[in-house]
Design a protein around this motif. Structure first.
Motif, PDB file in Angstrom:
ATOM      1  N   ILE A   1       0.802  -1.234   0.000  1.00 10.11           N
ATOM      2  CA  ILE A   1       0.000   0.000   0.000  1.00 10.11           C
ATOM      3  C   ILE A   1       0.828   1.275   0.000  1.00 10.11           C
ATOM      4  O   ILE A   1       0.288   2.340  -0.281  1.00 10.11           O
ATOM      5  CB  ILE A   1      -1.027   0.033   1.148  1.00 10.11           C
ATOM      6  CG1 ILE A   1      -0.343   0.146   2.501  1.00 10.11           C
ATOM      7  CG2 ILE A   1      -1.971  -1.125   1.074  1.00 10.11           C
ATOM      8  CD1 ILE A   1      -1.293   0.397   3.645  1.00 10.11           C
ATOM      9  N   GLN A   2       2.109   1.177   0.273  1.00 16.53           N
ATOM     10  CA  GLN A   2       2.885   2.409   0.266  1.00 16.53           C
ATOM     11  C   GLN A   2       3.087   2.957  -1.146  1.00 16.53           C
ATOM     12  O   GLN A   2       3.500   4.089  -1.318  1.00 16.53           O
ATOM     13  CB  GLN A   2       4.216   2.227   0.977  1.00 16.53           C
ATOM     14  CG  GLN A   2       5.197   1.322   0.315  1.00 16.53           C
ATOM     15  CD  GLN A   2       6.462   1.184   1.134  1.00 16.53           C
ATOM     16  OE1 GLN A   2       6.962   2.166   1.668  1.00 16.53           O
ATOM     17  NE2 GLN A   2       6.974  -0.020   1.234  1.00 16.53           N
ATOM     18  N   PHE A   3       2.721   2.177  -2.165  1.00 11.68           N
ATOM     19  CA  PHE A   3       2.844   2.635  -3.541  1.00 11.68           C
ATOM     20  C   PHE A   3       1.523   3.098  -4.133  1.00 11.68           C
ATOM     21  O   PHE A   3       1.489   3.526  -5.277  1.00 11.68           O
ATOM     22  CB  PHE A   3       3.426   1.526  -4.419  1.00 11.68           C
ATOM     23  CG  PHE A   3       4.794   1.109  -3.993  1.00 11.68           C
ATOM     24  CD1 PHE A   3       5.840   2.009  -3.990  1.00 11.68           C
ATOM     25  CD2 PHE A   3       5.035  -0.171  -3.560  1.00 11.68           C
ATOM     26  CE1 PHE A   3       7.095   1.642  -3.575  1.00 11.68           C
ATOM     27  CE2 PHE A   3       6.294  -0.556  -3.150  1.00 11.68           C
ATOM     28  CZ  PHE A   3       7.328   0.358  -3.159  1.00 11.68           C
ATOM     29  N   SER A   4       0.426   3.007  -3.387  1.00 10.69           N
ATOM     30  CA  SER A   4      -0.867   3.358  -3.953  1.00 10.69           C
ATOM     31  C   SER A   4      -1.762   3.991  -2.890  1.00 10.69           C
ATOM     32  O   SER A   4      -2.224   3.305  -1.975  1.00 10.69           O
ATOM     33  CB  SER A   4      -1.532   2.106  -4.530  1.00 10.69           C
ATOM     34  OG  SER A   4      -2.850   2.384  -4.918  1.00 10.69           O
TER      35      SER A   4
ATOM     36  N   LEU B   1      -6.357   3.690   0.974  1.00 14.08           N
ATOM     37  CA  LEU B   1      -7.633   4.184   1.494  1.00 14.08           C
ATOM     38  C   LEU B   1      -8.721   3.116   1.401  1.00 14.08           C
ATOM     39  O   LEU B   1      -9.559   2.996   2.296  1.00 14.08           O
ATOM     40  CB  LEU B   1      -8.051   5.444   0.740  1.00 14.08           C
ATOM     41  CG  LEU B   1      -7.162   6.667   0.966  1.00 14.08           C
ATOM     42  CD1 LEU B   1      -7.610   7.826   0.089  1.00 14.08           C
ATOM     43  CD2 LEU B   1      -7.155   7.063   2.425  1.00 14.08           C
ATOM     44  N   GLY B   2      -8.713   2.338   0.326  1.00 11.58           N
ATOM     45  CA  GLY B   2      -9.665   1.234   0.200  1.00 11.58           C
ATOM     46  C   GLY B   2      -9.452   0.178   1.261  1.00 11.58           C
ATOM     47  O   GLY B   2     -10.412  -0.348   1.838  1.00 11.58           O
ATOM     48  N   LEU B   3      -8.198  -0.131   1.547  1.00 13.18           N
ATOM     49  CA  LEU B   3      -7.890  -1.106   2.588  1.00 13.18           C
ATOM     50  C   LEU B   3      -8.303  -0.584   3.955  1.00 13.18           C
ATOM     51  O   LEU B   3      -8.841  -1.336   4.774  1.00 13.18           O
ATOM     52  CB  LEU B   3      -6.398  -1.430   2.577  1.00 13.18           C
ATOM     53  CG  LEU B   3      -5.941  -2.492   3.555  1.00 13.18           C
ATOM     54  CD1 LEU B   3      -6.555  -3.835   3.197  1.00 13.18           C
ATOM     55  CD2 LEU B   3      -4.438  -2.591   3.560  1.00 13.18           C
ATOM     56  N   LEU B   4      -8.093   0.688   4.187  1.00 15.59           N
ATOM     57  CA  LEU B   4      -8.521   1.284   5.452  1.00 15.59           C
ATOM     58  C   LEU B   4     -10.032   1.171   5.616  1.00 15.59           C
ATOM     59  O   LEU B   4     -10.531   0.816   6.681  1.00 15.59           O
ATOM     60  CB  LEU B   4      -8.079   2.749   5.518  1.00 15.59           C
ATOM     61  CG  LEU B   4      -8.457   3.515   6.777  1.00 15.59           C
ATOM     62  CD1 LEU B   4      -7.745   2.928   7.983  1.00 15.59           C
ATOM     63  CD2 LEU B   4      -8.111   4.973   6.615  1.00 15.59           C
ATOM     64  N   GLY B   5     -10.771   1.437   4.551  1.00 18.52           N
ATOM     65  CA  GLY B   5     -12.222   1.304   4.602  1.00 18.52           C
ATOM     66  C   GLY B   5     -12.660  -0.129   4.814  1.00 18.52           C
ATOM     67  O   GLY B   5     -13.585  -0.407   5.585  1.00 18.52           O
TER      68      GLY B   5
END
Length: 168
Positions: free
Chosen positions: A80-83, A88-92
């Motif tokens: 996720i550090q590249f996108s 944000l989708g993963l956080l949701g």
């Protein structure tokens, strides 16, 4: 940063076909290094839990999940550090997850946070910080276990489990 450690052609061009342009910049060796470091540090945290707190636990065997948890957290944060949209989708997605089994002991939360912290350090390739955190964890566990006075309330550590059968 991971890109500084890797040659440009370490991951085949097929990776770019999946839309992961920057993933090619990482390289297999640095990725394997951080995953190995995460596995080893999580395994060490698991050892610390068994050595210092196993006799007090209620039998949850939480420590068995630490190595897998560490590798998974490191992998997620490397990806996720590249996108920004992916992060944000993963956080949701993770905000709706709830745990069905409550954590019963405060030590378990501390060790889980230790696994998360070392895994994040591995994902950001701050391996010196992993070593520093683990040194402080060992010193803290030693002080809490063998310390007198302020750090240790008494010698009454442990859990008593009583099972009663109903009388008819």
């Amino acid at each position: 940063e991971l890109a500084a450690l890797a040659p440009q052609d370490a991951i085949p061009d097929a990776v770019e076909a999946f839309g992961i342009q920057r993933m090619k910049d990482i390289g297999l060796r640095p990725l394997a290094l951080v995953l190995t470091a995460s596995f080893l540090s999580s395994s060490f945290v698991s050892y610390l839990y068994v050595h210092f707190y196993r006799r007090r636990s209620t039998g949850s065997d939480l420590h068995r999940a630490f190595p897998l948890l560490g590798v998974a957290i490191t992998t997620v944060f490397v990806v996720i550090q590249f996108s920004l949209p992916l992060s944000l989708g993963l956080l949701g997605a993770l905000s709706i997850v709830r745990f069905r089994t409550p954590i019963k002991e405060p030590e378990e939360i501390g060790f889980i946070m230790l696994v998360v912290a070392t895994s994040l350090c591995c994902a950001m390739v701050h391996l010196y910080l992993v070593a520093l955190v683990l040194i402080f964890a060992v010193v803290s566990c030693l002080m809490l276990t063998y310390g007198r006075g302020l750090f240790r309330a008494g010698l009454n550590d442990g859990v008593v489990m009583i099972t009663l059968t109903p009388s008819v």
